[in-house]
Design a protein around this motif. Structure first.
Motif, PDB file in Angstrom:
ATOM      1  N   LYS A  19       0.631  -1.499   0.432  1.00 43.81           N
ATOM      2  CA  LYS A  19       0.210  -0.045   0.167  1.00 43.81           C
ATOM      3  C   LYS A  19       0.180   1.136  -0.218  1.00 43.81           C
ATOM      4  N   TYR A  20       2.020   1.111   0.903  1.00 45.23           N
ATOM      5  CA  TYR A  20       2.596   2.738   0.668  1.00 45.23           C
ATOM      6  C   TYR A  20       3.323   2.719  -0.352  1.00 45.23           C
ATOM      7  N   LEU A  21       3.986   1.650  -1.045  1.00 40.55           N
ATOM      8  CA  LEU A  21       4.460   1.610  -2.303  1.00 40.55           C
ATOM      9  C   LEU A  21       3.714   2.011  -3.565  1.00 40.55           C
ATOM     10  N   LYS A  22       2.329   2.051  -3.143  1.00 41.44           N
ATOM     11  CA  LYS A  22       1.827   1.731  -4.776  1.00 41.44           C
ATOM     12  C   LYS A  22       1.451   2.826  -4.684  1.00 41.44           C
ATOM     13  N   GLY A  23       0.966   3.995  -2.980  1.00 41.83           N
ATOM     14  CA  GLY A  23       1.130   5.272  -2.746  1.00 41.83           C
ATOM     15  C   GLY A  23       1.600   5.967  -3.116  1.00 41.83           C
ATOM     16  N   GLY A  24       3.392   5.929  -3.551  1.00 40.70           N
ATOM     17  CA  GLY A  24       4.423   6.670  -3.956  1.00 40.70           C
ATOM     18  C   GLY A  24       4.215   7.898  -2.871  1.00 40.70           C
ATOM     19  N   PHE A  25       4.262   6.867  -1.341  1.00 42.15           N
ATOM     20  CA  PHE A  25       4.910   8.763  -0.343  1.00 42.15           C
ATOM     21  C   PHE A  25       5.715   8.546   0.722  1.00 42.15           C
ATOM     22  N   THR A  26       6.845   9.793   0.618  1.00 41.72           N
ATOM     23  CA  THR A  26       7.987   9.796   0.695  1.00 41.72           C
ATOM     24  C   THR A  26       8.024   9.431   2.332  1.00 41.72           C
ATOM     25  N   THR A  27       7.177  10.030   3.320  1.00 42.85           N
ATOM     26  CA  THR A  27       6.867  10.198   4.072  1.00 42.85           C
ATOM     27  C   THR A  27       5.822   9.070   4.666  1.00 42.85           C
ATOM     28  N   ILE A  28       5.440   9.189   5.721  1.00 39.75           N
ATOM     29  CA  ILE A  28       4.322   8.315   6.059  1.00 39.75           C
ATOM     30  C   ILE A  28       3.245   9.085   6.800  1.00 39.75           C
ATOM     31  N   PRO A  29       3.486  10.778   6.804  1.00 37.52           N
ATOM     32  CA  PRO A  29       2.869  11.783   7.312  1.00 37.52           C
ATOM     33  C   PRO A  29       1.666  11.623   6.095  1.00 37.52           C
ATOM     34  N   GLU A  30       2.086  11.367   4.724  1.00 36.36           N
ATOM     35  CA  GLU A  30       2.222  11.591   3.480  1.00 36.36           C
ATOM     36  C   GLU A  30       0.120  11.113   3.613  1.00 36.36           C
ATOM     37  N   PHE A  31       0.830   9.600   3.605  1.00 31.97           N
ATOM     38  CA  PHE A  31      -0.242   8.862   4.150  1.00 31.97           C
ATOM     39  C   PHE A  31      -1.841   9.788   5.011  1.00 31.97           C
ATOM     40  N   PHE A  32      -1.325  10.004   5.756  1.00 32.21           N
ATOM     41  CA  PHE A  32      -2.672  11.356   6.333  1.00 32.21           C
ATOM     42  C   PHE A  32      -3.475  12.181   6.234  1.00 32.21           C
ATOM     43  N   GLU A  33      -2.458  13.004   5.434  1.00 27.20           N
ATOM     44  CA  GLU A  33      -3.524  14.333   4.846  1.00 27.20           C
ATOM     45  C   GLU A  33      -4.219  13.139   3.260  1.00 27.20           C
ATOM     46  N   GLU A  34      -3.594  11.797   2.733  1.00 30.38           N
ATOM     47  CA  GLU A  34      -4.309  11.484   2.110  1.00 30.38           C
ATOM     48  C   GLU A  34      -5.706  10.515   2.370  1.00 30.38           C
ATOM     49  N   ARG A  35      -5.288  10.407   3.685  1.00 32.03           N
ATOM     50  CA  ARG A  35      -6.656   9.425   3.988  1.00 32.03           C
ATOM     51  C   ARG A  35      -8.006  10.375   5.252  1.00 32.03           C
ATOM     52  N   TYR A  36      -7.049  11.987   5.825  1.00 30.15           N
ATOM     53  CA  TYR A  36      -7.726  12.379   6.567  1.00 30.15           C
ATOM     54  C   TYR A  36      -7.584  13.667   5.515  1.00 30.15           C
ATOM     55  N   ASP A  37      -6.850  14.942   6.319  1.00 28.04           N
ATOM     56  CA  ASP A  37      -6.457  16.332   5.544  1.00 28.04           C
ATOM     57  C   ASP A  37      -5.175  16.803   6.289  1.00 28.04           C
ATOM     58  N   ARG A  38      -4.534  17.562   5.168  1.00 23.05           N
ATOM     59  CA  ARG A  38      -3.116  18.006   5.276  1.00 23.05           C
ATOM     60  C   ARG A  38      -2.856  18.695   6.651  1.00 23.05           C
ATOM     61  N   GLN A  39      -4.204  18.877   7.567  1.00 23.61           N
ATOM     62  CA  GLN A  39      -3.821  19.767   9.030  1.00 23.61           C
ATOM     63  C   GLN A  39      -3.468  18.518   9.495  1.00 23.61           C
ATOM     64  N   THR A  40      -3.800  17.253   9.613  1.00 22.77           N
ATOM     65  CA  THR A  40      -3.650  16.377  10.441  1.00 22.77           C
ATOM     66  C   THR A  40      -1.821  15.679  10.003  1.00 22.77           C
ATOM     67  N   ARG A  41      -1.890  15.508   8.778  1.00 20.92           N
ATOM     68  CA  ARG A  41      -0.305  15.544   8.546  1.00 20.92           C
ATOM     69  C   ARG A  41       0.309  16.209   9.182  1.00 20.92           C
ATOM     70  N   GLN A  42       0.251  17.413   9.119  1.00 25.73           N
ATOM     71  CA  GLN A  42       1.046  18.361  10.268  1.00 25.73           C
ATOM     72  C   GLN A  42       1.739  18.261  11.327  1.00 25.73           C
ATOM     73  N   ILE A  43       0.718  17.729  11.918  1.00 23.61           N
ATOM     74  CA  ILE A  43       0.454  16.911  13.476  1.00 23.61           C
ATOM     75  C   ILE A  43       1.128  16.400  13.306  1.00 23.61           C
ATOM     76  N   MET A  44       0.854  15.210  12.526  1.00 24.16           N
ATOM     77  CA  MET A  44       1.514  13.929  13.486  1.00 24.16           C
ATOM     78  C   MET A  44       2.714  14.149  12.830  1.00 24.16           C
ATOM     79  N   SER A  45       3.223  14.891  11.327  1.00 26.73           N
ATOM     80  CA  SER A  45       4.571  15.668  11.063  1.00 26.73           C
ATOM     81  C   SER A  45       5.806  16.107  12.268  1.00 26.73           C
ATOM     82  N   LEU A  46       4.344  17.425  13.123  1.00 29.64           N
ATOM     83  CA  LEU A  46       5.211  17.352  14.019  1.00 29.64           C
ATOM     84  C   LEU A  46       5.355  16.872  15.510  1.00 29.64           C
ATOM     85  N   LEU A  47       4.773  15.771  15.442  1.00 35.00           N
ATOM     86  CA  LEU A  47       4.613  14.717  16.803  1.00 35.00           C
ATOM     87  C   LEU A  47       6.530  13.552  16.307  1.00 35.00           C
TER      88      LEU A  47
END
Length: 568
Positions: free
Chosen positions: A92-120
């Motif tokens: 799933k990670y390779l198919k989505g072409g993700f560079t970072t795990i938080p990129e998945f959070f943006e695709e699945r949830y939204d950009r704010q979630t991606r940024q918060i998880m990146s900060l964590l």
């Protein structure tokens, strides 16, 4: 002589790494993902070396010295999430072409979630994981080289000096070399560490047995056999019940969502290479007790309870039993393990900052050249902060390893919860996810540090994972996505997504091996003074049955696929 050998081996590994990476792709993809060209061997060794730092060599052996083998739950149980990563998540990670795990959070949830998880992630790396690797490495070096006596300084001064020395050298790898340099040096250091790490239990058992390794083995398997159990009681560092609660969840975080680990498999040249690399790492992890627990056990037999700090058990043993001519080689191996963890986390932290914070929030159209410059500046700043924090860990209590695991509870559990819900549900929104993360942080801090509940913190982690899932579903029934999440069907990574044909069989063998290890280290095995004949026979039969079922199932799947193809 020890110092000269250490310098020569370290310099040789650095030179070979430079040769292997000079003239490589200078693009952002080349710097952060090694051009998506890593092979199975490089991935496997790099994953192992990233996880296997002196934090574990020092911390896990310290726990085995003070208690028993229950601490292995934090390491060998990683086999389970690695199998899940290889079989289910990596495709799933390779198919989505993700560079970072938080990129998945943006695709699945939204950009704010991606940024918060990146900060964590960034907070965790900067204030917990990287300082832990530096501190444990510095502890080992100050003891092995006796830095205090060598320079006539206090322990605190020696610790600060060694932390900054390691940090500066490791930072050069991470900041200027990129992921390919990190991965190549990890592979070379991995071969060296296998040799160097195996030397310590060998010479330690030989020392314990007055020159006979066999006699040393007999001593540790016939006296104080209660220390050989991996099934911890309630008062032990890892009660056996925690194996099925918080530890399992934390291991899933570390091996399936942790950017510093996942980044290697995201850089695989194909799905099959990624799966092989992941499962190679899992095989190695099953044998970690030889390096991470036996030396601690032998330390107890040699030193008793005379050590003033349990974190000194491993480095004190090394300086006592290892022949002086080999000390330089082993120290170079140890240094490689420290560098691997340090520079891997620095590289991953810089990747998270650039892809999840800087580019989307500050400069969307930044060139690859400028993005790499930003990564180098960010990596340098993170390294400096970590080097300031690392020596302060000496004032922690209860041993380094468990101290760091306790702090990790702030971020690892909600990250796993968001990934699990993200794959299993399609309607829960980013607002529900972010609210859950905030509630988790507040509740975890309150339970562990304010109310100081009389429950092992690992059980608190496991309970909060369930709490996070429930809260997300409750809030998700109120705050829903405008449209249900649908994963993309396109292959965004542009690598071959054909699975390795032996992935399922190897995964099954790994799970069987994990169960067998726990059977050996139990009251039915060595900890009860019993032989291993019956246990071996039971697991041999179980292995044959399980592999037979998998082979039969695979043949049915292949036949069905052929029939479907024939009808087209």
């Amino acid at each position: 002589m020890t110092f000269i050998t250490f310098v020569l081996i370290t310099a040789l590994i650095a030179f070979v790494s430079w040769l292997k990476t000079k003239g490589e792709d200078g693009s952002a993809k080349g710097y952060f993902l090694a051009g998506r060209g890593l092979t199975a061997t490089v991935i496997g060794f790099s994953m192992v070396l990233t996880s296997l730092s002196t934090e574990q060599l020092v911390g896990v052996n310290a726990s085995s010295y003070a208690s028993n083998f229950s601490i292995i739950a934090w390491t060998v149980q990683s086999v389970v999430p690695l199998c899940v990563l290889a079989l289910y998540l990596l495709p799933k990670y390779l198919k989505g072409g993700f560079t970072t795990i938080p990129e998945f959070f943006e695709e699945r949830y939204d950009r704010q979630t991606r940024q918060i998880m990146s900060l964590l992630f960034l907070v965790a790396y900067t204030f917990v994981m990287i300082p832990g690797a530096l501190y444990s490495g510095a502890i080992a070096f100050t003891q092995i080289f006796d830095v205090e006596a060598m320079f006539g300084v206090s322990f605190n001064t020696a610790l600060w000096g060694v932390v900054w020395l390691i940090g500066i050298i490791g930072g050069i790898y991470a900041v200027f070399g990129g992921l390919k340099a990190v991965a190549v040096s990890d592979t070379l250091n991995g071969f060296a560490l296998i040799i160097g790490g195996a030397m310590i239990p060998f010479f330690a058992l030989k020392y314990l047995g007055d020159g006979s390794m066999a006699k040393g083995v007999e001593i540790v398997t016939t006296t104080h056999i209660e220390k050989l159990t991996a099934w911890g009681a309630a008062a032990d560092p890892v009660p056996w019940t925690t194996i099925f609660t918080g530890i399992l969840i934390v291991n899933f975080f570390y091996w399936t969502t942790n950017q510093a680990i996942i980044q290697r498999s995201l850089a695989a040249k194909s799905l099959a290479e990624g799966q092989k690399g992941i499962l190679y790492a899992a095989i190695f992890l099953l044998f970690l007790p030889v390096m991470l627990n036996i030396p601690g056990l032998v330390s107890f037999h040699i030193f008793g309870d005379s050590l003033k700090n349990i974190d000194l058990a491993y480095p004190t043993l090394v300086s006592k039993v290892l022949p002086k001519p080999l000390l330089g080689f082993f120290t170079a191996c140890l240094f490689g393990a420290i560098l691997s963890t340090f520079n891997s986390f620095i590289n991953s932290a810089a990747t998270l900052f650039c892809y999840d914070i800087y580019r989307p929030m500050l400069k969307k159209n930044i060139s690859d050249e400028d993005l790499i410059k930003v990564a180098k500046i960010a990596g340098t700043i993170i390294a400096i902060i970590s080097m300031i924090i690392a020596p302060l860990l000496q004032y922690g209590t209860g041993g380094l390893f468990l101290l760091l695991k306790r702090f990790a509870g702030f971020f690892n559990i909600p990250i796993v919860a968001l990934v699990a819900v993200g794959f299993l549900n399609r309607t829960i929104s980013g607002k529900a996810a972010r609210a859950t993360v905030l509630l988790h942080v507040i509740l975890y801090y309150s339970l562990v540090w304010i109310f100081k509940v009389k429950v092992n913190f690992v059980h608190v982690m496991g309970s909060l994972f369930v709490f996070d899932i429930i809260v997300m579903f409750i809030l998700g029934s109120i705050f829903k996505r405008e449209t249900p999440y649908v994963p993309s069907n396109s292959n965004k990574s542009n690598v071959d997504l054909t699975s390795w044909k032996y992935a399922r069989e190897v995964s099954a063998l790994l799970i069987i091996g994990l169960c067998y290890l726990y059977a050996i280290l139990s009251p039915w095995g060595l900890a009860g003074g019993n032989g291993l004949g019956k246990i071996t026979m039971i697991f041999a039969v179980l292995t044959v049955v399980i592999l037979g079922i998998i082979t039969f199932t695979k043949k049915k799947d292949n036949n069905a696929a052929i029939q479907v193809e024939a009808t087209k």
